[in-house]
Design an enzyme around this catalytic site. Sequence first.
Site, PDB file in Angstrom:
ATOM      1  N   LYS A  52       9.666  10.039  48.206  1.00 24.59           N
ATOM      2  CA  LYS A  52       9.128  10.971  47.309  1.00 24.59           C
ATOM      3  C   LYS A  52      10.497  11.744  46.275  1.00 24.59           C
ATOM      4  O   LYS A  52      10.501  11.609  45.149  1.00 24.59           O
ATOM      5  CB  LYS A  52       8.467  12.013  47.853  1.00 24.59           C
ATOM      6  CG  LYS A  52       7.068  11.459  48.348  1.00 24.59           C
ATOM      7  CD  LYS A  52       6.168  12.459  49.108  1.00 24.59           C
ATOM      8  CE  LYS A  52       4.947  11.585  49.457  1.00 24.59           C
ATOM      9  NZ  LYS A  52       4.359  12.417  50.513  1.00 24.59           N
ATOM     10  N   GLN A  96       3.578  17.932  53.815  1.00 22.40           N
ATOM     11  CA  GLN A  96       3.402  16.710  54.534  1.00 22.40           C
ATOM     12  C   GLN A  96       2.671  16.729  55.748  1.00 22.40           C
ATOM     13  O   GLN A  96       3.072  17.702  56.604  1.00 22.40           O
ATOM     14  CB  GLN A  96       4.952  16.026  54.980  1.00 22.40           C
ATOM     15  CG  GLN A  96       4.824  14.585  55.380  1.00 22.40           C
ATOM     16  CD  GLN A  96       4.777  13.732  54.491  1.00 22.40           C
ATOM     17  OE1 GLN A  96       4.431  13.778  52.990  1.00 22.40           O
ATOM     18  NE2 GLN A  96       4.135  12.446  54.602  1.00 22.40           N
ATOM     19  N   ASP A 119      -1.103  17.341  45.946  1.00 17.79           N
ATOM     20  CA  ASP A 119      -2.006  16.280  46.742  1.00 17.79           C
ATOM     21  C   ASP A 119      -3.251  16.603  46.364  1.00 17.79           C
ATOM     22  O   ASP A 119      -4.051  15.611  47.012  1.00 17.79           O
ATOM     23  CB  ASP A 119      -1.662  16.885  48.168  1.00 17.79           C
ATOM     24  CG  ASP A 119      -0.397  16.199  48.958  1.00 17.79           C
ATOM     25  OD1 ASP A 119      -0.339  15.002  48.630  1.00 17.79           O
ATOM     26  OD2 ASP A 119      -0.010  16.372  49.912  1.00 17.79           O
TER      27      ASP A 119
HETATM   28  N1  LIG Z   1       0.642  16.092  52.282  1.00 16.30           N
HETATM   29  C1  LIG Z   1       0.427  14.540  52.353  1.00 16.30           C
HETATM   30  N2  LIG Z   1       0.671  13.763  51.465  1.00 16.30           N
HETATM   31  C2  LIG Z   1       0.688  12.565  51.332  1.00 16.30           C
HETATM   32  O1  LIG Z   1       0.412  11.732  50.511  1.00 16.30           O
HETATM   33  C3  LIG Z   1       0.873  11.800  52.796  1.00 16.30           C
HETATM   34  C4  LIG Z   1       0.987  12.988  53.902  1.00 16.30           C
HETATM   35  N3  LIG Z   1       0.840  14.157  53.427  1.00 16.30           N
HETATM   36  N4  LIG Z   1       1.172  12.338  54.900  1.00 16.30           N
HETATM   37  C5  LIG Z   1       1.545  10.952  55.419  1.00 16.30           C
HETATM   38  C6  LIG Z   1       0.637   9.954  54.276  1.00 16.30           C
HETATM   39  C7  LIG Z   1       1.334   8.646  54.329  1.00 16.30           C
HETATM   40  N5  LIG Z   1       1.900   8.374  52.775  1.00 16.30           N
HETATM   41  C8  LIG Z   1       2.376   7.117  52.235  1.00 16.30           C
HETATM   42  C9  LIG Z   1       3.249   7.209  51.369  1.00 16.30           C
HETATM   43  C10 LIG Z   1       3.855   6.246  50.890  1.00 16.30           C
HETATM   44  C11 LIG Z   1       3.680   5.081  51.546  1.00 16.30           C
HETATM   45  C12 LIG Z   1       4.541   3.896  51.293  1.00 16.30           C
HETATM   46  O2  LIG Z   1       5.482   3.842  50.274  1.00 16.30           O
HETATM   47  N6  LIG Z   1       4.531   2.715  51.967  1.00 16.30           N
HETATM   48  C13 LIG Z   1       5.495   1.627  51.690  1.00 16.30           C
HETATM   49  C14 LIG Z   1       6.122   1.317  53.079  1.00 16.30           C
HETATM   50  C15 LIG Z   1       7.048   2.611  53.493  1.00 16.30           C
HETATM   51  C16 LIG Z   1       7.672   2.237  55.003  1.00 16.30           C
HETATM   52  O3  LIG Z   1       8.755   1.490  55.190  1.00 16.30           O
HETATM   53  O4  LIG Z   1       6.986   3.037  56.069  1.00 16.30           O
HETATM   54  C17 LIG Z   1       4.630   0.353  51.398  1.00 16.30           C
HETATM   55  O5  LIG Z   1       3.387   0.453  51.668  1.00 16.30           O
HETATM   56  O6  LIG Z   1       5.020  -0.465  50.829  1.00 16.30           O
HETATM   57  C18 LIG Z   1       3.116   5.197  52.872  1.00 16.30           C
HETATM   58  C19 LIG Z   1       2.445   6.125  53.089  1.00 16.30           C
HETATM   59  C20 LIG Z   1       1.568   9.630  52.194  1.00 16.30           C
HETATM   60  N7  LIG Z   1       0.983  10.532  52.831  1.00 16.30           N
END
Ligand SMILES: Nc1nc(=O)c2c([nH]1)NC[C@@H]1CN(c3ccc(C(=O)N[C@@H](CCC(=O)O)C(=O)O)cc3)C=[N+]21
Length: 295
Positions: A52, A96, A119
């Site tokens: 982020k 988060q 969020d």
């Molecule tokens: N307040 C809050 N807001 C959120 O939006 C929030 C949170 N807490 N807690 C956790 C979850 C999970 N999340 C992700 C964001 C990006 C990828 C992402 O970019 N994933 C990559 C892979 C990244 C890796 O290598 O793990 C993909 O799918 O291609 C995944 C999961 C946001 N979250």
Amino acid sequence: MQLLDGKKTSNDIKNEIAVEVQSIKAAGGKVPHLAAVLVGNNGASLTYVGSKVKSCQEIGFDSTLVALPETITEDELLAKIKELNEDDNLDGYIVQLPLPKHIDEQKILLAIDPDKDVDGFHPTNFGRMALEMESFIPATPFGIMELLERYKVETAGKHTVVIGRSHIVGRPMSILMSRKGNPGDSTVTLTHSRTKDLAEFTKNADIIITALGVPEFLKADMVKEGVTVIDVGITRVEDASNAKGYVIKGDVDFDGVSKKASFITPVPGGVGPMTIAMLLKNTLLARKMRSAKNK
Ligand SMILES: Nc1nc(=O)c2c([nH]1)NC[C@@H]1CN(c3ccc(C(=O)N[C@@H](CCC(=O)O)C(=O)O)cc3)C=[N+]21
């Protein structure tokens, strides 16, 4: 089969936002400023928060990482939230999740100023979303809506089956897909751990959105020909042969299901990157709302 490419689409969106940031700058305005609060050092959370912050830098946003120790008390965290609410140089922030067990997540989310809640987890924003008013829409569901829109997936009158009723994905997704508009106008079934004969629902679904966290749960024999599949699952599975020591698995048996699907998201490179892009979009919206109030 058409791949719903979240990696590419998120880059398109980031480029669009970067252009807007440049015009804000050219007009002498303030650029959007996003903060992320990270409590403790959970490996996956560090990765997401890191990307982020990196994305903010790429598109010209200001960003702040508020890293706090695992041992912080609820009161101390609430004091930090108050500070962020009052910080006039900050447009939006996220806390988060998950938070350590000794902190009441709901209490923290309630303390966030709804106008800075990029969020979209505060009950005010959740309620506004359900009532089809303008609001911050939770980034993951918002990213899914954006993919459906940009790839022109038909949703009106379709049967959408959502798997999982979490507050951050399944439940808001079910609301968004049933709202009026495009994407939307869907007939929605929200399924969960107490659902009986889940496959009877998925086999009759035109669109399946799965946010379960069970690797390769959805198999080819559970879906019909021509289905659209959105895979929100991201589970790290240990894999010694991989340089990182793990591989990321979705909820969908991609090899099997993709043979029957008309549209499908990959994992990684699907919904995940979209989540980050939409958080940035919400932050840009927060900046515009504040600037309209001369803040
Ligand atoms: N307040 C809050 N807001 C959120 O939006 C929030 C949170 N807490 N807690 C956790 C979850 C999970 N999340 C992700 C964001 C990006 C990828 C992402 O970019 N994933 C990559 C892979 C990244 C890796 O290598 O793990 C993909 O799918 O291609 C995944 C999961 C946001 N979250």
